[in-house]
Design an enzyme around this catalytic site. Structure first.
Site, PDB file in Angstrom:
ATOM      1  N   PHE A 154       0.862  -1.179   0.000  1.00 30.72           N
ATOM      2  CA  PHE A 154       0.000   0.000   0.000  1.00 30.72           C
ATOM      3  C   PHE A 154       0.903   1.235   0.000  1.00 30.72           C
ATOM      4  O   PHE A 154       1.837   1.330   0.798  1.00 30.72           O
ATOM      5  CB  PHE A 154      -0.872  -0.039   1.252  1.00 30.72           C
ATOM      6  CG  PHE A 154      -2.006   0.941   1.242  1.00 30.72           C
ATOM      7  CD1 PHE A 154      -3.182   0.640   0.569  1.00 30.72           C
ATOM      8  CD2 PHE A 154      -1.904   2.155   1.895  1.00 30.72           C
ATOM      9  CE1 PHE A 154      -4.242   1.542   0.563  1.00 30.72           C
ATOM     10  CE2 PHE A 154      -2.951   3.058   1.892  1.00 30.72           C
ATOM     11  CZ  PHE A 154      -4.121   2.756   1.229  1.00 30.72           C
TER      12      PHE A 154
ATOM     13  N   ASP B 253       2.653  -5.802   8.006  1.00 33.24           N
ATOM     14  CA  ASP B 253       1.463  -4.959   8.052  1.00 33.24           C
ATOM     15  C   ASP B 253       0.254  -5.876   7.891  1.00 33.24           C
ATOM     16  O   ASP B 253       0.126  -6.577   6.877  1.00 33.24           O
ATOM     17  CB  ASP B 253       1.540  -3.915   6.929  1.00 33.24           C
ATOM     18  CG  ASP B 253       0.401  -2.906   7.021  1.00 33.24           C
ATOM     19  OD1 ASP B 253      -0.689  -3.295   7.477  1.00 33.24           O
ATOM     20  OD2 ASP B 253       0.607  -1.748   6.620  1.00 33.24           O
TER      21      ASP B 253
ATOM     22  N   TYR C 200     -10.203  -0.299  11.476  1.00 33.07           N
ATOM     23  CA  TYR C 200     -11.476   0.127  10.862  1.00 33.07           C
ATOM     24  C   TYR C 200     -11.861  -0.724   9.665  1.00 33.07           C
ATOM     25  O   TYR C 200     -12.889  -0.501   9.064  1.00 33.07           O
ATOM     26  CB  TYR C 200     -11.421   1.607  10.466  1.00 33.07           C
ATOM     27  CG  TYR C 200     -10.220   1.992   9.620  1.00 33.07           C
ATOM     28  CD1 TYR C 200     -10.169   1.702   8.271  1.00 33.07           C
ATOM     29  CD2 TYR C 200      -9.121   2.638  10.200  1.00 33.07           C
ATOM     30  CE1 TYR C 200      -9.061   2.039   7.514  1.00 33.07           C
ATOM     31  CE2 TYR C 200      -8.007   2.986   9.442  1.00 33.07           C
ATOM     32  CZ  TYR C 200      -7.988   2.678   8.101  1.00 33.07           C
ATOM     33  OH  TYR C 200      -6.892   3.004   7.357  1.00 33.07           O
ATOM     34  N   LYS C 201     -11.010  -1.701   9.303  1.00 30.96           N
ATOM     35  CA  LYS C 201     -11.343  -2.592   8.180  1.00 30.96           C
ATOM     36  C   LYS C 201     -12.122  -3.784   8.739  1.00 30.96           C
ATOM     37  O   LYS C 201     -13.282  -3.635   9.092  1.00 30.96           O
ATOM     38  CB  LYS C 201     -10.070  -2.961   7.418  1.00 30.96           C
ATOM     39  CG  LYS C 201      -9.491  -1.740   6.673  1.00 30.96           C
ATOM     40  CD  LYS C 201      -8.128  -1.954   6.048  1.00 30.96           C
ATOM     41  CE  LYS C 201      -7.674  -0.682   5.340  1.00 30.96           C
ATOM     42  NZ  LYS C 201      -6.247  -0.634   5.071  1.00 30.96           N
TER      43      LYS C 201
ATOM     44  N   ARG D 214     -12.907  -4.559  -6.561  1.00 39.13           N
ATOM     45  CA  ARG D 214     -12.529  -5.290  -5.356  1.00 39.13           C
ATOM     46  C   ARG D 214     -13.758  -5.605  -4.505  1.00 39.13           C
ATOM     47  O   ARG D 214     -14.609  -4.727  -4.288  1.00 39.13           O
ATOM     48  CB  ARG D 214     -11.598  -4.348  -4.588  1.00 39.13           C
ATOM     49  CG  ARG D 214     -10.762  -4.922  -3.523  1.00 39.13           C
ATOM     50  CD  ARG D 214      -9.708  -3.903  -3.126  1.00 39.13           C
ATOM     51  NE  ARG D 214     -10.298  -2.778  -2.385  1.00 39.13           N
ATOM     52  CZ  ARG D 214      -9.697  -2.142  -1.383  1.00 39.13           C
ATOM     53  NH1 ARG D 214      -8.497  -2.503  -1.012  1.00 39.13           N
ATOM     54  NH2 ARG D 214     -10.283  -1.134  -0.775  1.00 39.13           N
TER      55      ARG D 214
HETATM   56  C1  LIG Z   1      -5.649   0.705   4.847  1.00 36.36           C
HETATM   57  C2  LIG Z   1      -4.166   0.690   4.847  1.00 36.36           C
HETATM   58  C3  LIG Z   1      -3.441   1.777   5.357  1.00 36.36           C
HETATM   59  C4  LIG Z   1      -4.121   3.023   5.834  1.00 36.36           C
HETATM   60  O1  LIG Z   1      -3.312   3.811   6.649  1.00 36.36           O
HETATM   61  P1  LIG Z   1      -3.965   4.933   7.572  1.00 36.36           P
HETATM   62  O2  LIG Z   1      -2.823   5.659   8.156  1.00 36.36           O
HETATM   63  O3  LIG Z   1      -4.839   4.246   8.563  1.00 36.36           O
HETATM   64  O4  LIG Z   1      -4.796   5.817   6.680  1.00 36.36           O
HETATM   65  C5  LIG Z   1      -2.057   1.663   5.401  1.00 36.36           C
HETATM   66  N1  LIG Z   1      -1.421   0.546   4.963  1.00 36.36           N
HETATM   67  C6  LIG Z   1      -2.108  -0.508   4.453  1.00 36.36           C
HETATM   68  C7  LIG Z   1      -1.363  -1.709   3.990  1.00 36.36           C
HETATM   69  C8  LIG Z   1      -3.493  -0.457   4.372  1.00 36.36           C
HETATM   70  O5  LIG Z   1      -4.164  -1.469   3.846  1.00 36.36           O
END
Ligand SMILES: *Cc1c(COP(=O)(O)O)cnc(C)c1O
Length: 392
Positions: free
Chosen positions: A108, A179, A204-205, A351
């Site tokens: 990400f 992660d 939050y996911k 997705r």
């Molecule tokens: C959703 C997600 C994020 C989001 O980061 P925030 O700081 O909470 O906005 C970061 N890394 C990954 C791999 C994600 O899937």
């Protein structure tokens, strides 16, 4: 499995819990109650009397239970981007002689942005090396200081083999960060068993903590005391209320705290986690595979225009399924207009998240029926569905 405990608008099939989980009904009541009875009545006394100050570790233990982390090894706070920074800064200091951070091109972007920002500020000659996800294993060598990966790819759902990669990296002398943004609450994870030094993720996911819910960081207990926090905020201090002018890290995982905890969000998250009581992650995983396999089979049968972008092997996938289609954005908009909510990730990924707590076989079949109708009749092919919004 627990559908009646969530607020999902009538008629909506919500296949986006991998991005933002729905509202657990009890969380709304808890937050209102917390506001009136804790914030409203106790005011500043709430830090002690309502236990606000202890919540970042206490509630994190409930998250820890879902990722195989022992009590006292995980803490909540900030957002995942911040936790990437903290974990990577700590990991680099554990391996000061090496200069390579290895990650993959499916990661990400914020994880990579934060890594680059950190490397730029410390300016010690590090390199962020990105390889294709399939090439990570062979790219591990004795130059690698830190292996930093997201276990489940946010676009394709491809899942890395956590135990095998951790072992290979550690055998080569690297420190490992996972992660778990798309793993926590989605697939069984055994942090302690993996031996990895760090894990980070958001709530939050799949954990349904609500927009802006705090992130978590896990540090393997035997190394927690060695870490010199890069974000040395006062609430990670050993004795914040001594207001010492010098920073002294708190005990163990406490030092990964930074500032004031988001108490309202923690109330929502705590209640969202109640839903997991009595739920076995292995059952969630089995059901998620069943739903995903059904979705893939039905879509491939009825929508030949779409091509599977996720691994076909269920064991190599997280809890989401993606299909590639050049006008995928418009198709997703057409689906949303029919109350089937998935999302789009550039350049061409549609997705769909499968979250067995509130998605069942009927939802999957109905979603495919609507998707087939949209594809067959090309109802996506209109300017209104091609107009991009700020958040996709
Ligand atoms: C959703 C997600 C994020 C989001 O980061 P925030 O700081 O909470 O906005 C970061 N890394 C990954 C791999 C994600 O899937």
């Amino acid at each position: 499995m627990k559908k009646d405990q969530f607020t999902i608008p009538k008629g909506m099939i919500y296949l986006d819990g991998n991005s933002l989980g729905p509202l657990p009904k009890a969380a709304a009541d808890r937050v209102v109650d917390m506001m009136h009875n804790e914030w409203g009545k106790l005011l500043i006394k709430g830090w002690n009397q309502a236990g606000w100050m202890a919540q970042p570790v206490a509630i994190a233990d409930r998250v820890g239970a879902l990722i195989g982390a022992p009590p006292g090894s995980t803490v909540l706070g900030d957002t995942l981007s911040i936790k990437v920074y903290q974990a990577l800064a700590a990991a680099l200091n554990l391996n000061p002689a090496r200069k390579v951070i290895l990650s993959d091109k499916g990661n990400f972007p914020t994880d990579l942005y934060m890594a680059n920002g950190l490397l730029h500020s410390i300016d010690r000659g590090h390199e962020l090396r990105l390889v294709e996800p399939a090439d990570v294993s062979e790219a591990i060598n004795e130059d690698v200081a830190v292996l930093m990966l997201t276990q489940v790819d946010y676009r394709t759902g491809r899942m890395h083999d956590m135990n095998a990669l951790t072992k290979k990296a550690q055998d080569a002398g690297a420190v490992v960060i996972w992660d778990l943004a798309h793993s926590a609450g989605a697939v069984p994870v055994d942090m302690a068993g993996s031996g990895a030094e760090f894990a980070i993720g958001c709530t939050y996911k799949y954990l349904n903590g609500g927009p802006g819910a705090p992130a978590f960081i896990y540090v393997r207990p035997d190394i927690a005391e060695q870490i010199q926090p890069a974000l040395s905020g006062w609430l990670g201090h050993d004795a914040p209320f001594e207001f010492d002018l010098d920073y002294r890290p708190g005990a163990g995982i406490e030092r990964m705290r930074v500032g004031t905890p988001p108490v309202i969000q923690l109330a929502a998250l705590d209640t969202a986690l109640d839903i997991w009581d009595g739920v076995a992650m292995a059952d969630v995983r089995a059901r998620s595979i069943e739903l995903s396999e059904l979705f893939i089979a039905e879509v491939e049968k009825r929508c030949p225009q779409l091509s599977l972008a996720s691994p076909r092997d269920a064991q190599a996938r997280g809890s989401q399924v993606s299909f590639g289609f050049d006008d995928g954005y418009a198709v997703i908009q057409a689906l949303i207009a029919r109350d089937v909510v998935g999302d789009f990730r550039a350049p061409n990924i549609m997705r769909f998240g499968f979250t067995p707590l509130y998605i069942d076989v009927d939802d999957v079949l109905r979603a495919v029926e609507i998707l087939e109708d949209i594809m067959t009749n090309r109802t996506w092919d209109t300017p209104a569905f091609k107009q991009k919004a700020a958040v996709t």
